[in-house]
Design an enzyme around this catalytic site. Structure first.
Site, mmCIF file in Angstrom:
data_model
loop_
_atom_site.group_PDB
_atom_site.id
_atom_site.type_symbol
_atom_site.label_atom_id
_atom_site.label_comp_id
_atom_site.label_asym_id
_atom_site.label_seq_id
_atom_site.Cartn_x
_atom_site.Cartn_y
_atom_site.Cartn_z
ATOM 1 C CB SER A 15 7.331 2.051 -7.020
ATOM 2 O OG SER A 15 6.838 2.306 -5.738
ATOM 3 C CG ASP A 16 5.895 5.879 -3.698
ATOM 4 O OD1 ASP A 16 5.166 5.206 -4.472
ATOM 5 O OD2 ASP A 16 5.793 5.831 -2.471
ATOM 6 N NE ARG A 71 4.599 3.913 -11.204
ATOM 7 C CZ ARG A 71 4.273 3.686 -9.944
ATOM 8 N NH1 ARG A 71 4.549 2.514 -9.395
ATOM 9 N NH2 ARG A 71 3.697 4.608 -9.230
ATOM 10 C CB THR A 131 2.359 -0.262 -1.133
ATOM 11 O OG1 THR A 131 2.497 -0.269 -2.534
ATOM 12 C CG2 THR A 131 3.677 0.131 -0.496
ATOM 13 C CB THR A 186 0.780 3.252 0.884
ATOM 14 O OG1 THR A 186 0.063 2.493 -0.088
ATOM 15 C CG2 THR A 186 -0.199 3.736 1.954
ATOM 16 N N GLY A 187 0.055 4.753 -1.752
ATOM 17 C CA GLY A 187 -0.860 5.518 -2.595
ATOM 18 C C GLY A 187 -0.265 5.624 -3.991
ATOM 19 C CB ILE A 188 -1.106 7.734 -6.918
ATOM 20 C CG1 ILE A 188 -2.572 7.312 -6.906
ATOM 21 C CG2 ILE A 188 -0.551 7.940 -8.328
ATOM 22 C CD1 ILE A 188 -3.075 6.567 -8.081
ATOM 23 N N GLY A 189 2.117 6.434 -6.548
ATOM 24 C CA GLY A 189 3.532 6.765 -6.410
ATOM 25 C C GLY A 189 3.891 8.126 -6.988
HETATM 26 N N1 ASP Z 1 3.079 3.704 -3.934
HETATM 27 C C1 ASP Z 1 3.038 2.496 -4.718
HETATM 28 C C2 ASP Z 1 3.435 2.793 -6.118
HETATM 29 O O1 ASP Z 1 2.961 3.737 -6.703
HETATM 30 C C3 ASP Z 1 1.703 1.847 -4.734
HETATM 31 C C4 ASP Z 1 1.079 1.673 -3.393
HETATM 32 O O2 ASP Z 1 1.374 2.391 -2.446
HETATM 33 O O3 ASP Z 1 0.257 0.758 -3.261
HETATM 34 O O4 ASP Z 1 4.189 2.045 -6.691
#
Ligand code: ASP
Length: 316
Positions: A208-209, A206, A178, A227-230
């Site tokens: 995303s954040d 789904r 992201t 960024t990371g696991i939404g």
């Molecule tokens: N945060 C994003 C999501 O979960 C993924 C990412 O940050 O790469 O959609």
């Protein structure tokens, strides 16, 4: 006021070797130079953020715009948001397809009464604006999806960046790619923008954040892109959490430290970049890697080679 700028190209697990690090550094610095140039010429924080997001979306190695990852059904659905801190105004699109720069739609929605649109509304808006149909698919992402399909999607996310040479033996836990941009302009105004193709291989629908205030937030005091696991970012409400802490009087550095410690203790996998209105630049992560880079006006720096685990840094 001296403008400041920080950008990211995702968080996740380690880049494969120095070749990967150097290539990403070069990419990020090139984008910093261009966008910082705009800020120096007097561009607003929002305009600089939009330009930075466009450049990062156009770069196929990152998971946003061109080069976005595929969802479980083999389709690309992208999400992006823009928050203008001065006006404290948030706009975004969720799960939009067939557009080159999702951030352009977020920008357009800044002026509307209805400012966050889901897939159907975003498609309508695209038609209304008569933006050309664009396919953001790259061969690398398609191959990644096809490989993953053979394994029946056992991975929970796609790779942090598209690395042709790294694909076969890559860490199966992988990461994300992201993108995000946070800017402080000459007038002392802040803005944040974030754009993503999602986690990759996720269920249809789904969300995303990245197009939520949990993943992208700004006001007059601070601005943050995550960024990371939404799901982890949403449950920490990370961007808004950090910015509100700054609004209530904590320094940006302390707000990052506290929020990252809490996220780490909760077993989260994420990263964030931010600025405050005085020009402090900060970053933090619980993930292995954060692909961040910043321009202070005097120098460029990055977060590409931090130690794994919870790390927070800042530049005054
Ligand atoms: N945060 C994003 C999501 O979960 C993924 C990412 O940050 O790469 O959609």
């Amino acid at each position: 006021m001296q403008p400041k700028l920080i950008i990211h190209g995702g968080a996740g697990s380690s880049l494969q070797g120095k070749g990967g690090v150097e290539a990403v550094r070069k990419l990020l610095y090139g984008i910093l130079e261009e966008v910082y140039g705009l800020l120096k010429e007097g561009a607003s924080a929002s305009d600089a953020v939009v330009r930075g997001c466009q450049l990062l979306e156009n770069e196929p190695r990152f998971n946003a715009g061109t080069g976005s990852v595929l969802q479980s059904d083999g389709q690309i659905r992208m999400s992006a948001s823009l928050m203008d801190g001065h006006r404290q105004r948030f706009s975004g699109v969720i799960n939009v397809a067939r557009v080159k720069n999702p951030i352009d739609l977020a920008l357009r929605l800044q002026a509307e009464d209805d400012r966050v649109l889901s897939d159907q509304g975003s498609a309508e808006l695209l038609r209304e604006l008569q933006l050309p149909i664009y396919n953001p698919l790259t061969d690398l992402r398609l191959n990644e999806w096809m490989e993953e399909r053979k394994g029946n999607f056992h991975r929970t996310m796609a790779g942090v960046i598209a690395e042709p040479e790294a694909a076969p033996g890559r860490d199966p836990e992988a990461g994300r790619g992201t993108i995000g941009v946070v800017a402080l302009d000459q007038d002392g105004h802040l803005a944040a923008g974030t754009s993503t193709g999602g986690k990759g291989f996720e269920r249809i629908g789904r969300v995303s954040d990245s197009a939520m205030p949990a993943g992208n937030y700004a006001n007059g005091q601070g601005a943050v892109s995550c960024t990371g696991i939404g799901e982890d970012i949403i449950e920490e409400c990370l961007a808004a959490r950090i910015v509100i802490r700054v609004t209530d009087g904590l320094s940006l550095q302390t707000a990052f430290e506290k929020s990252m410690q809490e996220a780490g203790a909760n077993g989260r996998d994420l990263g964030a970049i931010g600025l405050d209105r005085t020009g402090v630049i900060a970053w933090g992560k619980t993930s292995e890697v954060l692909l961040g880079a910043y321009h202070s006006g005097d120098k460029l720096g990055d977060t590409l080679e931090l130690e794994p685990g919870v790390q927070v840094g800042r530049l005054y």
